[in-house]
Design an enzyme around this catalytic site. Structure first.
Site, PDB file in Angstrom:
ATOM      1  N   GLY A  85      -5.106  -6.425  -5.466  1.00 24.64           N
ATOM      2  CA  GLY A  85      -4.075  -6.937  -4.578  1.00 24.64           C
ATOM      3  C   GLY A  85      -4.450  -6.623  -3.140  1.00 24.64           C
TER       4      GLY A  85
ATOM      5  N   GLN B 218      -2.958  -5.414   5.647  1.00 26.00           N
ATOM      6  CA  GLN B 218      -4.204  -4.672   5.455  1.00 26.00           C
ATOM      7  C   GLN B 218      -5.397  -5.322   6.135  1.00 26.00           C
ATOM      8  OE1 GLN B 218      -3.443  -4.349   0.995  1.00 26.00           O
ATOM      9  NE2 GLN B 218      -4.553  -2.464   1.367  1.00 26.00           N
TER      10      GLN B 218
ATOM     11  N   CYS C 251      -5.351   2.588  -3.151  1.00 28.72           N
ATOM     12  CA  CYS C 251      -5.080   1.578  -2.121  1.00 28.72           C
ATOM     13  C   CYS C 251      -6.352   1.364  -1.306  1.00 28.72           C
ATOM     14  CB  CYS C 251      -3.953   2.063  -1.207  1.00 28.72           C
ATOM     15  SG  CYS C 251      -3.600   0.953   0.160  1.00 28.72           S
ATOM     16  N   LEU C 252      -6.678   0.116  -1.042  1.00 32.93           N
ATOM     17  CA  LEU C 252      -7.891  -0.193  -0.273  1.00 32.93           C
ATOM     18  C   LEU C 252      -7.820   0.375   1.144  1.00 32.93           C
ATOM     19  CD1 LEU C 252      -8.354  -3.898  -1.432  1.00 32.93           C
ATOM     20  CD2 LEU C 252      -9.669  -1.902  -2.180  1.00 32.93           C
TER      21      LEU C 252
ATOM     22  N   HIS D 242       3.699  -2.688  -4.672  1.00 31.36           N
ATOM     23  CA  HIS D 242       2.772  -2.047  -3.734  1.00 31.36           C
ATOM     24  C   HIS D 242       2.533  -2.948  -2.520  1.00 31.36           C
ATOM     25  CE1 HIS D 242      -0.988   0.533  -3.038  1.00 31.36           C
ATOM     26  NE2 HIS D 242      -1.201  -0.505  -2.233  1.00 31.36           N
ATOM     27  N   GLU D 243       2.333  -4.248  -2.764  1.00 36.47           N
ATOM     28  CA  GLU D 243       2.008  -5.156  -1.649  1.00 36.47           C
ATOM     29  C   GLU D 243       3.231  -5.441  -0.776  1.00 36.47           C
ATOM     30  OE1 GLU D 243      -0.998  -5.263  -1.201  1.00 36.47           O
ATOM     31  OE2 GLU D 243      -1.743  -4.886  -3.220  1.00 36.47           O
TER      32      GLU D 243
ATOM     33  N   HIS E 143       3.537  -2.738   1.583  1.00 38.39           N
ATOM     34  CA  HIS E 143       2.641  -2.909   2.741  1.00 38.39           C
ATOM     35  C   HIS E 143       3.285  -3.801   3.793  1.00 38.39           C
ATOM     36  CE1 HIS E 143      -1.112  -0.869   1.975  1.00 38.39           C
ATOM     37  NE2 HIS E 143      -1.309  -1.457   0.806  1.00 38.39           N
TER      38      HIS E 143
HETATM   39 ZN    ZN Z   1      -2.540  -0.857  -0.696  1.00 35.54          ZN
END
Ligand code: ZN
Length: 178
Positions: free
Chosen positions: A46, A51, A89-90, A131-132, A135
């Site tokens: 995702g 991000q 998380c990226l 999660h997204e 963000h």
């Molecule tokens: Zn993340």
């Protein structure tokens, strides 16, 4: 299509709230294609607009070989059941912690063509959606941790960013990177 730079913890953009998309255009379709490329090359399951520094309410996902985008996503219902799974998380590279979330969510939004979509998400997809959307609201998964775990996570993150060895448990082999 292009792989975009991913914003990393400490970048103030990650704490801002993304705005609703008024009208879905070809600019968004190109962004979605780039975000899917970026997610795959990371690799992750995702990725939110925030991000990649785009403060519009868009995220992409790829779960069980189905890739897509949700624009202006809204969770309209949550299961009463909660489930705890390890999450990464990226934008917080190198750490993973157990996070408790709703086990299923019902989400509505638009796809990259501007068509209304409604998804009943369970399992990994439920986690990705929550999660997204976090963000898009400037929330990171570490915000959901109990105080002691959050302290460990933040210490671990700063050690990683300084290139120092750390005694905190480093995640190995986790797959839920969003
Ligand atoms: Zn993340």
């Amino acid at each position: 299509m292009a792989v975009l730079p991913i914003r990393i913890y400490g970048d103030p953009v990650l704490r801002q709230r993304a705005r609703e998309v008024d009208k879905v255009t070809k600019v968004h379709r190109r962004l979605v294609a780039d975000m899917i490329d970026t997610m795959r090359s990371a690799p992750g399951v995702g990725l939110a607009g925030t991000q990649v520094g785009v403060l519009e309410r868009i995220f992409v996902f790829e779960v069980e070989e189905e890739a897509g985008a949700l624009i202006n996503p809204v969770i309209v219902r949550r299961s009463p059941e909660q489930v705890t799974e390890e999450e990464g998380c990226l934008s917080l590279p190198g750490i993973a912690y157990d996070v408790q979330r709703s086990s299923a969510v019902w989400v509505e939004g638009l796809d990259e063509r501007g068509r209304a979509v409604s998804i009943e998400a369970g399992g990994l997809m439920a986690r990705v959606v929550q999660h997204e959307i976090d963000h898009l609201d400037g929330v990171l998964f570490v915000d959901h941790l109990p105080d002691d775990a959050r302290r460990d996570a933040l210490r671990e993150l700063s050690a990683i960013s300084l290139g120092l060895p750390s005694s905190a448990p480093r995640a190995a082999g986790f797959e839920e990177i969003l």
